[in-house]
Design a protein around this motif. Sequence first.
Motif, PDB file in Angstrom:
ATOM      1  N   UNK B  34      -3.257  -7.472  -1.717  1.00  0.00           N
ATOM      2  CA  UNK B  34      -3.795  -6.380  -2.519  1.00  0.00           C
ATOM      3  C   UNK B  34      -4.674  -6.874  -3.659  1.00  0.00           C
ATOM      4  N   UNK B  37      -8.464  -7.984  -1.251  1.00  0.00           N
ATOM      5  CA  UNK B  37      -8.725  -7.072  -0.136  1.00  0.00           C
ATOM      6  C   UNK B  37      -9.766  -7.640   0.827  1.00  0.00           C
ATOM      7  N   UNK B  91       3.282  -2.883   8.977  1.00  0.00           N
ATOM      8  CA  UNK B  91       2.231  -1.982   8.508  1.00  0.00           C
ATOM      9  C   UNK B  91       1.209  -2.707   7.657  1.00  0.00           C
ATOM     10  N   UNK B  92       0.154  -1.997   7.313  1.00  0.00           N
ATOM     11  CA  UNK B  92      -0.938  -2.614   6.555  1.00  0.00           C
ATOM     12  C   UNK B  92      -0.542  -2.847   5.103  1.00  0.00           C
ATOM     13  N   UNK B  93      -1.312  -3.661   4.412  1.00  0.00           N
ATOM     14  CA  UNK B  93      -1.149  -3.792   2.967  1.00  0.00           C
ATOM     15  C   UNK B  93      -1.789  -2.586   2.305  1.00  0.00           C
ATOM     16  N   UNK B  94      -1.351  -2.353   1.073  1.00  0.00           N
ATOM     17  CA  UNK B  94      -1.784  -1.120   0.407  1.00  0.00           C
ATOM     18  C   UNK B  94      -3.311  -1.004   0.327  1.00  0.00           C
ATOM     19  N   UNK B  95      -3.947  -2.117  -0.017  1.00  0.00           N
ATOM     20  CA  UNK B  95      -5.413  -2.062  -0.150  1.00  0.00           C
ATOM     21  C   UNK B  95      -6.067  -1.638   1.158  1.00  0.00           C
ATOM     22  N   UNK B  96      -5.419  -2.027   2.274  1.00  0.00           N
ATOM     23  CA  UNK B  96      -5.995  -1.674   3.583  1.00  0.00           C
ATOM     24  C   UNK B  96      -5.871  -0.175   3.866  1.00  0.00           C
ATOM     25  N   UNK B  97      -4.880   0.447   3.259  1.00  0.00           N
ATOM     26  CA  UNK B  97      -4.731   1.889   3.505  1.00  0.00           C
ATOM     27  C   UNK B  97      -5.648   2.696   2.603  1.00  0.00           C
ATOM     28  N   UNK B  98      -6.254   2.036   1.625  1.00  0.00           N
ATOM     29  CA  UNK B  98      -7.051   2.772   0.645  1.00  0.00           C
ATOM     30  C   UNK B  98      -8.551   2.594   0.846  1.00  0.00           C
ATOM     31  N   UNK B  99      -8.912   1.841   1.871  1.00  0.00           N
ATOM     32  CA  UNK B  99     -10.326   1.496   2.002  1.00  0.00           C
ATOM     33  C   UNK B  99     -11.154   2.575   2.676  1.00  0.00           C
TER      34      UNK B  99
END
Lengths: 93, 308
Positions: B34, B37, B91-99
């Motif tokens: 995170x 990214x 699951x993905x890292x948080x930054x990956x879910x926010x891109x």
Amino acid sequence: MSNSPQFFTYVEICNCTGLPKETLYKFIEREWICPDETQSDQKRLDDQDLARIHLILDLQRVFGANDEAIPVILHLLDQIYHLRSKIKKITES
Amino acid sequence: MPSNPYETLGVKSNASQEEIKNAYRKQAKRLHPDLNPGNKQAEAKFKEINGAYESVGTEEARAKYDRGESDAQAQAQAHAQQQEYARSRQGPYYSQTQSAGGQSRYQQPFEGMDEDIFSSLFGRGGGAWSGGGPQRAQDENYTMTIDFKDSILGVEKEISLPTGKRLRVKIPPGIESGKKLRFAAQSADGKGNLYVEIQVTPSETFTRVGDHLEIEIPISISEAILGAEIKVPTLDGSVMLKIPSSVSSGQKLRVAGKGVRDKGDQLVKIKIVSPPAKENAIDDELKASVEAWSRRHPFNPRETRGAT
């Protein structure tokens, strides 16, 4: 985030992360995790919530962040991601 | 994957538990996905140090690892620990879910927010950050102005929303000002509806009456008497229109199929215009001939209305 996020129940999330249910409730109560209230069934947490829980756990365990620092970090991170996506949209258009 | 967790963490095999923890934290802080990214290398390394820390991070795990260090079993065990970490960290890292942008519930509170960071942080709820949790699906409204012609014939347009999103808007023929087009689940968060209110710029030439278009066309007295074929504008080019002899002002002639696409006609409203007085167009010759004609053909158009 994919276009059709996968949703999980609280129990599924706890099983997946090893997080005690009480801790998850605490996260939700403090609004660190915000379940999607628009979901009609019990599945109100999606992959971004799952990732966010992992992030909170990392912040606590790896970064040594305390309960007061965590909401500030999360807030700033969310703001960064928001700005990032804004910039991305601007540069794309 | 390196099999020696001590090497991975950069500590000696006789390091204290505290040293291991510090070494792990130091690296993890640097490599956390995170904070990096999109950096696959950092992500892989982060997973690696986590696997290593699983192996020797606690007295118990470390004792287990140290006991079997010399044989293949230990390697397998370390590997298994790393696998175990990968499994528990699904699951993905948080930054990956926010891109993806604009879709995240957690970014939603910032939408349209221009205040500085600190007022957003501390401004609400008298001090403490109150979370700003996601709101219920919100509808979004936009206004779009279109030409009169497009409103009658229909058009397809692409618009850019303030969020940067592009939206194809198909405007059906015959749309009226104030009408809202609904795009289900197209709001920035993907949950609310998006409404586009259409504003039509009025035409200087045409007036809309239901599905028909009306246009006023001036003709001369002689054209009204003798009949004529004149050029009349429509929304898609001009057409020739036959003016029958004896047409009157206010009479409407129909041009079929030139109104709202597939629905209406164009109505041509006749306006008989006398020759201009200024240029002496109504001269003695005209007056004399009309007078002579009128004497022989008395005609009172007001008769039917009881007026004289």
